[in-house]
Enzyme design. Sequence first.
Site, PDB file in Angstrom:
ATOM      1  N   GLU A 180     -43.395 -10.673  97.199  1.00 50.98           N
ATOM      2  CA  GLU A 180     -43.809 -12.083  97.087  1.00 50.98           C
ATOM      3  C   GLU A 180     -45.264 -12.129  97.529  1.00 50.98           C
ATOM      4  OE1 GLU A 180     -42.074 -14.581  95.958  1.00 50.98           O
ATOM      5  OE2 GLU A 180     -40.088 -13.666  95.875  1.00 50.98           O
TER       6      GLU A 180
ATOM      7  N   CYS B  56     -48.767 -20.120  99.691  1.00 47.60           N
ATOM      8  CA  CYS B  56     -49.022 -19.323  98.483  1.00 47.60           C
ATOM      9  C   CYS B  56     -48.831 -20.158  97.228  1.00 47.60           C
ATOM     10  CB  CYS B  56     -48.090 -18.115  98.455  1.00 47.60           C
ATOM     11  SG  CYS B  56     -46.383 -18.610  98.658  1.00 47.60           S
TER      12      CYS B  56
END
Length: 482
Positions: free
Chosen positions: A255, A289
Amino acid sequence: MDTTALLKSVPTGLWIGGEERTTSSTFNVLHPSDDKVIATVSDAGAEDAVAALDAACAVQAEWAATAPRKRGEILRSVFEAITEQADDIAALMTLEMGKVFAESKGEVTYGGEFFRWFAEEAVRIAGRYTPSPAGTGRIIVTKQAVGPCYAITPWNFPLAMGTRKMGPAFAAGCTMIVKPAQETPLTMLYLAKLMDEAGLPKGVLSVLPTSSPGPVTEALIDDGRLRKLTFTGSTGVGKSLVKQSADKLLRTSMELGGNAPFVVFDDADIDAAVDGAILAKMRNGGEACTAANRFHVANSVREEFTEKLVKRMSEFTLGKGLDESATLGPLINSKQLSKVTELVSDAVSRGATVAVGGVAPGGPGNFYPATVLADVPADARILKEEVFGPVAPITGFDTEEEGIAAANDTEYGLAAYIYTRSLDRALRVAEGIESGMVGVNRGVISDAAAPFGGIKESGFGREGGTEGIEEYLDTKYIALTR
Ligand code: NAP
């Protein structure tokens, strides 16, 4: 809130095999509002990593064989304990990470949800039984726990980036060693104790705070007993971890970084788009993010959107995360503050104008105000690099094709946001955008029940949803003759 008592209740040793272990070497945890030391924690080395893996391997088979219902019930108890202790966990996150208390409370709700969701998924691990095409055999497909896993997490969501991995891993019957970020180890240590009290068998979870992530990681990756590495963090570190994992062919989930476009078309509801922009940009103070990193706005509505966004951004009040009047906390550290300052200066030097904010107040702490940059030129670094702060750069486009092309002009592919009143356009653009997740007329997309993850250089693997548990399961085919 008595923060001194709260900090005293957090284990500050390593958490190995369900017990605290102190080490002779330690490192400090700082409060980003004033850079004062709030705790000193044990510092894991390679030998501690091997001890944690010993503890995981000792209970792996038993945990995988524990009834799925029982595993689910333990996870449900953890969810309930997190919910009961939400204020304490949130305050702890604010102390070590800096974000305002309301943001931390939001993370507790989001992060805790992965235990409730995967408590429910633990009992739905399916296989299949089918006749072979020749009719003489039977094909049984079953799923088994991958085995001991190693999770590396970042500082921006000290709870949720861990629980998104622990929930599915434990539901699947895997054990896990978590290495939290150096800036924010306290939340994970607190959670380890909470999970122990909620009934998680000792050894299923270990937590290794460390100032030497390289040697700790190498010891685990090179040990033939580890089966999986799951990482959330920057693309650069992710790439090097994939290379390191190749030798043992470890299963990996990555990720990684993002550069989310927020695209506003000429037929959008501009007020709704501004509401969504505030959420997509300012959630977690911009240190997410999935944060909208750049705003591509149709030229015919750009002025209206900019004016309205500037008004809303100017309403943020900088302050220490636990102060009730604060709506925007400090950035995590001085390095991050320098990066945000540098990207804003670069954009301005190339012709962008500062519509609001743009000047760090200075003084103690790593504060940066909510900022809007207008007329940002295409070559500005801020459109290409993840700013990870409260800065919204706005740029224009004319046609739908130009909007999609601008959105896709990045090596990243994590999240994207689009605003339009046309369902036809929404589906066309959502399908044309190169990212793992697209928000249509909404500024927040994370949901424990949905598959979170990226494509391109934002990584691979999914966390959450029905897909999340697959990352921790191996497929086994059993051939039968009948
Ligand atoms: P980072 O520097 O990559 O650090 C992330 C984690 O990796 C930390 O625990 C860090 O430990 C560790 N680490 C660093 N170097 C390592 C090495 N050589 N070996 C093993 N571990 C190592 O990223 P960050 O600055 O903390 O986090 C921000 C990044 O995370 C952004 O790019 C953001 O987009 C990304 N992120 C992605 C997601 C997602 O779901 N896609 C979610 C959140 C954040 P130390 O703390 O000791 O350095």
